[in-house]
Write an enzyme that holds these catalytic residues in place. Structure first.
Site, short mmCIF file in Angstrom:
data_model
loop_
_atom_site.label_atom_id
_atom_site.label_comp_id
_atom_site.label_asym_id
_atom_site.label_seq_id
_atom_site.Cartn_x
_atom_site.Cartn_y
_atom_site.Cartn_z
CB THR A 100 5.14 52.12 -7.12
OG1 THR A 100 6.34 51.36 -6.53
CG2 THR A 100 3.93 51.51 -6.54
CD GLU A 132 4.66 52.47 -3.03
OE1 GLU A 132 5.50 53.03 -3.02
OE2 GLU A 132 4.55 51.20 -3.22
CE LYS A 141 15.09 36.50 4.59
NZ LYS A 141 15.16 36.79 3.13
CD1 TRP A 171 18.19 38.05 8.14
CD2 TRP A 171 17.26 39.97 8.08
NE1 TRP A 171 16.62 37.69 7.99
CE2 TRP A 171 16.06 38.80 8.17
CE3 TRP A 171 16.98 41.22 8.03
CZ2 TRP A 171 14.93 39.12 8.23
CZ3 TRP A 171 15.65 41.64 8.13
CH2 TRP A 171 14.48 40.65 8.04
P1 ADP Z 1 10.60 51.73 -7.68
O1 ADP Z 1 10.10 50.45 -7.05
O2 ADP Z 1 9.09 51.65 -8.58
O3 ADP Z 1 11.61 51.83 -8.18
P2 ADP Z 1 10.45 53.59 -5.89
O4 ADP Z 1 11.14 54.67 -6.56
O5 ADP Z 1 9.16 54.26 -5.00
O6 ADP Z 1 9.79 52.67 -6.81
O7 ADP Z 1 11.58 53.00 -4.98
C1 ADP Z 1 11.42 53.18 -3.54
C2 ADP Z 1 12.50 52.29 -3.01
O8 ADP Z 1 13.73 52.69 -3.47
C3 ADP Z 1 12.59 52.45 -1.50
O9 ADP Z 1 11.70 51.47 -1.09
C4 ADP Z 1 13.91 51.77 -1.19
O10 ADP Z 1 14.16 50.34 -1.27
C5 ADP Z 1 14.68 52.14 -2.36
N1 ADP Z 1 15.47 53.61 -2.08
C6 ADP Z 1 14.95 54.76 -2.15
N2 ADP Z 1 15.86 55.81 -1.77
C7 ADP Z 1 16.98 55.04 -1.38
C8 ADP Z 1 18.16 55.39 -0.48
N3 ADP Z 1 18.59 56.54 -0.41
N4 ADP Z 1 18.85 54.33 -0.16
C9 ADP Z 1 18.66 52.98 -0.20
N5 ADP Z 1 17.25 52.79 -0.83
C10 ADP Z 1 16.51 53.60 -1.31
#
Ligand code: ADP
Length: 546
Positions: free
Chosen positions: A185, A330, A439, A444
């Site tokens: 990740t 994760e 912020k 926020w």
């Molecule tokens: P990378 O950081 O490698 O792209 P991931 O694909 O695991 O890793 O990303 C996960 C993150 O993507 C989540 O923690 C969140 O911030 C964002 N995310 C995933 N799905 C959604 C969603 N439907 N809406 C908003 N954010 C999302």
């Protein structure tokens, strides 16, 4: 007293065994990297997966090795997953969109022994091969006729070594807690980190992924996983589709609107999953051509927030149900999905959309909570927001080689790095990534909500919002837009469009137009790059405040 049921290890090989036996003729159709379409079925995938295991062992791979793939969604990639995992090795999905130095770091950190690579990515590996310290050989995923000239050393032709085997192979004996998949990740800080899935976590996650209120997969379904197998475990679809006996359609390297439409239409896809960027391209194509998608039932959108207009367009104009999903590498990766609940039958269309823009409720096996800065749990009232924490049997307990140290708090909760609300019905809504919230004066502002509202403007193709330093308020929002093709919206157009749709004090202090918004390797807006690009930007409101 112990239960007296059988000890049947939850190994991913049981999935392909089951698919071959009960859905052996069910097809797997691929748009191949070489060009033509290819059709096979679960029986063949099962046989060839065992041949892959034999072939890999013949060239020196062993149980427990980390074996990487750098490949599109294809039948070969699918059989390679099962072959690698079935010989008791760990399948490490390398993301070809990573920068060269990240790729080198990841392959060395994981100690990849072999890399199975699609033709498209041979040049990517050639450029870094001399820095890959542990790789003993490469398998190019094509047939002899398409083998390229290459500077890679110890190269094998996939079809040649696989077809030389008999398939008379017994899956390795494994413990269900043994590792079978590895996916890095991008992580919020520092180097990428490896998430190491076990057979058990993948089987449990696939069972849940296919269940009715999640992806609801049935044997009669035709599933198009646009979400790549090289990212976030392909949302479990490489496991949950064969588990259900659903037909799989693999898009290969082509994800543009026209190519995806062609698959949806030709193969009569019922269920499909991808990130919003892909759906944006498809919708643009549909709107340009006036095409319809009568077979399509379900569109799963996740990875980034699904804009309200996107959900509305799919449901109203194309009659497909949208399921908004949230998760992370994760979490294997699914955390929440937005299927409706009993009691919502009488909601108006607008009220339904209010539910669907939320990222949804936790799937079984995921526990979640939001807390304040002191770790005290916040109420589920749809208003209070704070860090989102999760737990579960398919949630990472630590990263590969303990990178980043202990990632769970004293009670075993994992901090997702997201900030969210949870409403009375258990529907979670992401407010922002913790590092992206703006912020302003101690309060926020959600960059996601601003972005999603702004892309509702018909002349805007994509929007990003970042915080810009402000002398009075600490930070204020800057809206960065890419105009839709042939359109020329102005700052005033955008600001008046936002009026009434967002809290007045959330109104961006400025709007700028750019040709392109940068994305990371997984298709998400690269806020870090935008912050860098606009680091010297002075808001028009800044001087007035001094
Ligand atoms: P990378 O950081 O490698 O792209 P991931 O694909 O695991 O890793 O990303 C996960 C993150 O993507 C989540 O923690 C969140 O911030 C964002 N995310 C995933 N799905 C959604 C969603 N439907 N809406 C908003 N954010 C999302």
């Amino acid at each position: 007293m112990k239960g007296l049921m059988q000890d049947w290890p939850l190994s991913v090989t049981t999935i392909i065994d089951h698919a071959a036996r009960f859905h052996g003729e069910r097809e797997v159709v691929t748009r191949t990297v070489e060009g033509p379409f290819h059709t096979t079925n679960y029986k063949e995938i099962h046989l060839r997966a065992r041949k892959v295991a034999q072939a890999l062992e013949k060239i020196g791979a062993k149980q427990g090795d980390i074996i990487a793939t750098m490949a599109w969604n294809t039948h070969r990639h699918l059989e390679a997953w099962y072959g690698i995992m079935g010989m008791g090795a760990v399948c490490h999905t390398l993301n070809p969109r990573l920068f060269a130095e990240q790729l080198v770091y990841i392959a060395n950190h994981a100690e990849d022994q072999f890399i199975l690579v699609d033709l498209t990515f041979v040049p990517v590996l050639e450029a870094v091969a001399d820095q890959l310290k542990t790789v003993k050989g490469y398998i190019i995923m094509t047939d002899r006729a398409h083998m390229p000239e290459t500077t890679l050393k110890n190269v094998h032709c996939y079809e040649e070594i696989v077809e030389a085997e008999s398939g008379d192979y017994k899956w390795a004996t494994i413990d269900e807690n043994d590792a079978c998949g590895l996916c890095y990740t991008s992580g919020t800080t520092g180097n990428p980190k490896g998430v190491l899935y076990s057979h058990r976590s993948n089987v449990l996650h696939a069972l849940i992924g296919g269940s009715a209120d999640v992806m609801g997969l049935r044997s009669v379904d035709v599933v198009l996983p646009v979400v790549p197998m090289f990212h976030a475990n392909a949302w479990a679809l490489a496991f949950s589709a064969p588990m259900a006996g659903a037909k799989l359609v693999m898009p290969g390297s082509k994800m543009d609107g026209e190519s995806i439409y062609e698959l949806l239409d030709n193969e009569k896809i019922t269920t499909t999953a991808a990130v919003p960027t892909v759906w944006l391209m498809l919708l643009q194509h549909l709107q340009k051509t006036g095409a319809k998608l009568p077979a399509l039932n379900k569109v799963i959108i996740g990875g980034s927030a699904a804009p309200r207009t996107m959900i509305e367009t799919f449901e109203r104009e194309y009659g497909a149900e949208v399921i908004h999903a949230w998760g992370m590498t994760e979490m294997s990766p699914m955390g929440t999905l937005g299927a409706l609940k009993a009691g919502m039958e009488d909601l108006t269309t607008e009220q339904l959309l209010d539910v669907k823009v939320k990222q949804g409720r936790a799937v079984y096996t995921v526990e979640m909570k939001i807390t304040d800065d002191d770790g005290v749990e916040l109420p589920w009232d749809g208003k209070a927001f704070g860090p989102l924490l999760v737990k579960g049997p398919a949630v990472a307990g630590s990263y590969l080689k303990s990178e980043g140290g202990n990632i769970l708090d004293a009670d075993g909760w994992f901090d997702t790095g997201d900030v969210a609300t949870i409403d009375e019905n258990g529907y979670m809504q992401i407010t922002d990534r913790a590092k992206d919230v703006i912020k302003s004066g101690g309060e926020w502002i959600s960059s996601i909500e601003l972005e999603n509202t702004a892309v509702g403007h018909p002349d805007v193709a994509e929007a990003a919002v970042i915080g810009i330093v402000h002398p009075k308020w600490d930070e204020r929002p800057l809206l960065i837009c890419v105009a839709a093709e042939g359109k020329n919206p102005t700052k005033e157009d955008l600001l008046s469009y936002l009026e009434g749709k967002i809290a007045k004090w959330w109104t961006p202090d400025d709007v700028v137009f750019v040709d392109e918004i940068p994305h990371n390797a997984t298709g998400k807006i690269l806020k870090r790059a935008l912050r860098e690009q606009f680091k010297d930007y002075v808001l028009p409101t800044a001087s007035a405040a001094e």
